[in-house]
Structure formats: structure tokens, C-alpha cells
Motif scaffolding. Structure first.
Motif, PDB file in Angstrom:
ATOM      1  N   SER A 185       0.822  -1.216   0.000  1.00 30.99           N
ATOM      2  CA  SER A 185       0.000   0.000   0.000  1.00 30.99           C
ATOM      3  C   SER A 185       0.853   1.262   0.000  1.00 30.99           C
ATOM      4  CB  SER A 185      -0.939   0.010   1.204  1.00 30.99           C
ATOM      5  OG  SER A 185      -0.237   0.270   2.412  1.00 30.99           O
ATOM      6  N   ARG A 187       3.858   1.327  -1.460  1.00 29.98           N
ATOM      7  CA  ARG A 187       4.717   1.129  -2.642  1.00 29.98           C
ATOM      8  C   ARG A 187       6.121   0.613  -2.315  1.00 29.98           C
ATOM      9  NH1 ARG A 187       4.428   5.600  -7.328  1.00 29.98           N
ATOM     10  NH2 ARG A 187       2.204   5.142  -7.074  1.00 29.98           N
ATOM     11  N   GLN A 188       6.244  -0.125  -1.260  1.00 34.46           N
ATOM     12  CA  GLN A 188       7.497  -0.853  -1.010  1.00 34.46           C
ATOM     13  C   GLN A 188       7.276  -2.278  -1.532  1.00 34.46           C
ATOM     14  OE1 GLN A 188       9.043  -0.468   2.972  1.00 34.46           O
ATOM     15  NE2 GLN A 188       8.633   1.726   3.054  1.00 34.46           N
ATOM     16  N   LEU A 189       7.266  -2.380  -2.870  1.00 32.30           N
ATOM     17  CA  LEU A 189       6.799  -3.603  -3.512  1.00 32.30           C
ATOM     18  C   LEU A 189       7.743  -4.781  -3.307  1.00 32.30           C
ATOM     19  CD1 LEU A 189       5.338  -2.233  -6.880  1.00 32.30           C
ATOM     20  CD2 LEU A 189       4.254  -2.455  -4.643  1.00 32.30           C
ATOM     21  N   LEU A 284      -4.321  -1.572  -5.398  1.00 34.15           N
ATOM     22  CA  LEU A 284      -3.334  -1.415  -6.468  1.00 34.15           C
ATOM     23  C   LEU A 284      -3.576  -0.206  -7.368  1.00 34.15           C
ATOM     24  CD1 LEU A 284      -2.963  -5.152  -7.547  1.00 34.15           C
ATOM     25  CD2 LEU A 284      -1.422  -3.825  -6.092  1.00 34.15           C
ATOM     26  N   PRO A 286      -3.779   3.061  -6.944  1.00 34.78           N
ATOM     27  CA  PRO A 286      -2.861   4.211  -6.849  1.00 34.78           C
ATOM     28  C   PRO A 286      -1.475   3.939  -7.437  1.00 34.78           C
ATOM     29  CG  PRO A 286      -3.933   3.779  -4.737  1.00 34.78           C
ATOM     30  CD  PRO A 286      -4.204   2.603  -5.606  1.00 34.78           C
ATOM     31  N   HIS A 287      -1.132   2.658  -7.596  1.00 41.17           N
ATOM     32  CA  HIS A 287       0.203   2.291  -8.063  1.00 41.17           C
ATOM     33  C   HIS A 287       0.198   1.767  -9.501  1.00 41.17           C
ATOM     34  CE1 HIS A 287       0.897   2.654  -3.801  1.00 41.17           C
ATOM     35  NE2 HIS A 287       0.097   1.627  -3.555  1.00 41.17           N
ATOM     36  N   THR A 288      -0.936   1.880 -10.199  1.00 37.87           N
ATOM     37  CA  THR A 288      -1.067   1.261 -11.517  1.00 37.87           C
ATOM     38  C   THR A 288      -0.077   1.826 -12.525  1.00 37.87           C
ATOM     39  OG1 THR A 288      -3.397   0.726 -11.160  1.00 37.87           O
ATOM     40  CG2 THR A 288      -2.644   0.840 -13.445  1.00 37.87           C
ATOM     41  N   TYR A 290       2.721   3.391 -12.055  1.00 42.20           N
ATOM     42  CA  TYR A 290       4.081   3.007 -11.653  1.00 42.20           C
ATOM     43  C   TYR A 290       4.343   1.557 -12.029  1.00 42.20           C
ATOM     44  CZ  TYR A 290       7.886   1.562  -8.582  1.00 42.20           C
ATOM     45  OH  TYR A 290       9.058   1.027  -8.105  1.00 42.20           O
ATOM     46  N   TYR A 291       3.404   0.665 -11.705  1.00 43.38           N
ATOM     47  CA  TYR A 291       3.587  -0.767 -11.953  1.00 43.38           C
ATOM     48  C   TYR A 291       3.727  -1.049 -13.448  1.00 43.38           C
ATOM     49  CZ  TYR A 291       2.716  -5.800 -11.991  1.00 43.38           C
ATOM     50  OH  TYR A 291       2.825  -7.151 -12.189  1.00 43.38           O
ATOM     51  N   GLU A 294       7.108   0.183 -14.730  1.00 43.95           N
ATOM     52  CA  GLU A 294       8.223  -0.654 -14.290  1.00 43.95           C
ATOM     53  C   GLU A 294       8.234  -2.009 -14.998  1.00 43.95           C
ATOM     54  OE1 GLU A 294      10.766   0.318 -12.211  1.00 43.95           O
ATOM     55  OE2 GLU A 294       9.797   2.262 -12.524  1.00 43.95           O
TER      56      GLU A 294
END
Length: 384
Positions: A185, A187-189, A284, A286-288, A290-291, A294
Motif C-alpha cells: 500500500s 509502494r514498497q513492492l 493497487l 494508486p500504483h497502476t 508506476y507498476y 516498471e
């Protein structure tokens, strides 16, 4: 043996609320509205119903609200009477049970302030370590439910401390899932993915998410963070993953096409995953961006590592996109230092430039030296 964890609050409801307040997910609104209302009615969640209707996600029904509030008051009155009786006539264990029952009622109906205060009081009065861990985990779930990061970060260290003092195997494994979801949550994936992967074969935290959703999340995060050799060993051939992939075929397409270097199919799978799983997910969404970025960088890097040079045309063909798209995207990633290559636009060639390890170490020493010097200068100003 651990006591059974009560699945409160109902963590599927914030997902339905997220769907309803997202205009881009209009095709999912009817089902989300139905599921949200049914969940609220099932647990008689008057405080949460008021929150949801004030956000415009559901139409307010005064008769329903009155009925639920009446039921909540009656149940709370019974629990208060039970607590008063325990305090007068019974021992510490019975008082603790009465406090936990009252706290769990407030948690079930999602009276946030009342639930947090009641759970903290129950924590103070509960002697058993296992029960104390369960209360702290409930507080963390309240944080997940309301998106309260402060409540989560306040209680995760407590849970870890209690586990280290003597938590059992089951609670130790549950905590990995709690920590993993929190890491994702914020973003420390990599850290979050490692925790989920560790818990994959021993997952029991169904109070947080279903088994299939947990496996899907583990696949999505670790597809990005694992090295290619580990992707095969720890994910693709894992029995837990193999058992779930037939039900979520898009994840199989993503994993296998990335590993097998079928990049055009991988790009299609990634685009499909973005629309069908990432954007509709409360965790997920909010991180779409970024994901997806990457994952593209990962695929480009994986292909470029195998060659000294490639034509833009062959590169675009491998990914199933236009030359213009590849040119634009690579240029952006190269400028940001994310890809180690150069584009010869005149000849239409991409040349890889593998970074020197010595240069990288030199740059690291220079950067760390600058940080150290700045720290020393600030300290000298304070001292003198």
C-alpha cells in the motif's frame, strides 16, 4: 493452537465502495452497490451506512438506518450490562471476554472511534499473549478498512513485538500477510512481495482477503520484483500458483510470456491486467501507472541484455507496437537513466551500453561521501 480469528470488519466492503465512487468503473457499479448494501445489512452497520450514504455511494433509506441503529443500541446495551455484571461478580478472564465482545461489536458495525477505543481498552485488560495479538491485528484491520495509515503503523510494531515474545506459528504467518499488504500500500513492492511469497504456502489470513485474491496479488507483485531465475523457481512452478492460474488466466499469460520472452503477448497481457485487475483494485489502483511503467522497463531490459544492438524495427516487432512508440518510450526511459542504451536515429539502431561496475561503485562513493560531509558540516554548526 490459535483461536479462530473473527473476520471483522468486513474488508470486502471498502473495495465495493471504491468501485462505486470511481466513475471509470461504471460497468461494475450495479454489482458493487448490491454487494455493499447486502454486507451493511448483514452486519447491521449503521455508522458505516451513514458514512457511505454521505459519500453518495448509496441512496439513504431512513427506515433502514433507524432499524439498524435500534439493533445496534440494543446489542450494545446487552454487552454493557454483561460487562457491568462481570466487573461486579466475576474475575479478570470474564471481564476481558466482556470487553472483547463489546469491542468486536463496535468493530463489526464499523463505529471507528468507538471500536478503536474499545479494542485498546480490551488490550489493556487482556492477560493472554495470543488474545492480545488478535486484538492488535483487529486494530490493524480497522486501519486497512478505513485507509488509516497511522492506525496501521501504530499497531504493526506492537504485533511484531508480541509475536517475538511468544506468538504461535499461525499468528506469525498471518502477520507476514498484514505486513506485506501494508508494504504494498505504501509502494514498497519488493519488501511486500517477499513477505507475501513467504506466506504463500501457509496462508490462513482469510480475514484479510480470499485465497485466490492473495495468490493473484503475490503473482502480480513478484512478477515485477523477482529475478528471472527466481520467477521460474519460486512462482511459475509453485503448486499454489499452478492451482489458481486456471481461474485467473490473465496472470498466467503475464508470467509465462515474460519468462518465455514473448514480449508482444506480454504487452497485451499487461494492458489487459491494467484494465481488469489493477485499476479496479482499491489497493493497487494508486500504483497502476508506476507498476505498468516498471513492468515495461523490465521487459525492455530483459530483451536488450541479450544483444549489443538491435534495429528499432525489430524491437518494435518483438513488442508488437509501432517504431514511433518504441522510439518515444525508450527515449524517455534512457533520459531518466532507467535503460542503459543509446538510440542511433539516423541508422534506426538501439545500442546497449552496459554500465561499468567500477564506475557505479565510484559514483556510489562520491554520493555517500557528499551526504557524510553535509552531515558533518551540520553537526559542526550545532556543536560550535
Amino acid at each position: 493452537m490459535a483461536e479462530e480469528i473473527i473476520p471483522i470488519p468486513n474488508l470486502s466492503l471498502p473495495q465495493h465502495l471504491f468501485t462505486l465512487i470511481s466513475p471509470t468503473l461504471a460497468q461494475l457499479h450495479d454489482n458493487a452497490r448490491k454487494q455493499l448494501l447486502e454486507g451493511i445489512k448483514a452486519d447491521k452497520m449503521a455508522p458505516y451506512y451513514k458514512l457511505v450514504t454521505s459519500a453518495g455511494a448509496l441512496t439513504s433509506d431512513p427506515a433502514l438506518l433507524e432499524s439498524m441503529e435500534k439493533d445496534n443500541e440494543e446489542e450494545l446495551k446487552k454487552l454493557d450490562e454483561r460487562l457491568a455484571e462481570a466487573e461486579k461478580q466475576e474475575g479478570e478472564s470474564e471481564i476481558s471476554d466482556a470487553l472483547k465482545a463489546r469491542a468486536n461489536h463496535l468493530t463489526r458495525i464499523c463505529d471507528k472511534e468507538g471500536a478503536v477505543a474499545a479494542q485498546k481498552l480490551a488490550l489493556e485488560k487482556t492477560p493472554g499473549l495470543g488474545s492480545r495479538i488478535d486484538i492488535v491485528l483487529t486494530l490493524i484491520r480497522l486501519g486497512f478498512f478505513f485507509g488509516d495509515n497511522g492506525l496501521i503503523t501504530e499497531n504493526l510494531p506492537k504485533a511484531e513485538r508480541f509475536i517475538e515474545e511468544g506468538g504461535d506459528w499461525d499468528r506469525r504467518n498471518r502477520l507476514k500477510v498484514y505486513r506485506g499488504l501494508h508494504m504494498i500500500s505504501i509502494r514498497q513492492l519488493k519488501a511486500g512481495g517477499a513477505l507475501l511469497l513467504d506466506a504463500l504456502s501457509t496462508f490462513t489470513a482469510t480475514e484479510l482477503t480470499t485465497y485466490n485474491e492473495f495468490v493473484a496479488l503475490t503473482i502480480i507483485i513478484n512478477a515485477l520484483t523477482l529475478k528471472r531465475v527466481d520467477l521460474k523457481k519460486r512462482l511459475i512452478t509453485a503448486p499454489e500458483v499452478i492451482s489458481v492460474l486456471p481461474e485467473i488466466p490473465i496472470l498466467g499469460d503475464l508470467l509465462n510470456n515474460l519468462y518465455d520472452c514473448h514480449y508482444a503477448k506480454f504487452f497485451v497481457a499487461l494492458a489487459t491486467l491494467e484494465q481488469t485487475y489493477l485499476l479496479p483494485s482499491r489497493l493497487l489502483s494508486p500504483h497502476t501507472r508506476y507498476y505498468v511503467r516498471e513492468m515495461r522497463i523490465l521487459a525492455y531490459s530483459q530483451l536488450l541484455e541479450s544483444y549489443r544492438s538491435l534495429t528499432l524495427e525489430s524491437l518494435s516487432g518483438a513488442f508488437g507496437v509501432s517504431v514511433e512508440f518504441v522510439d518515444s518510450e525508450l527515449s524517455r526511459f534512457i533520459a531518466n537513466g532507467r535503460l542503459h542504451c543509446t538510440i542511433d536515429k539516423v541508422h534506426g539502431i538501439v545500442e546497449t551500453t552496459r554500465p561499468s561496475l567500477k564506475n557505479a561503485q565510484y559514483d556510489k562513493v562520491i554520493k555517500q561521501g557528499d551526504v557524510l560531509l553535509n552531515s558533518i558540516q551540520r553537526l559542526s554548526k550545532v556543536l560550535y
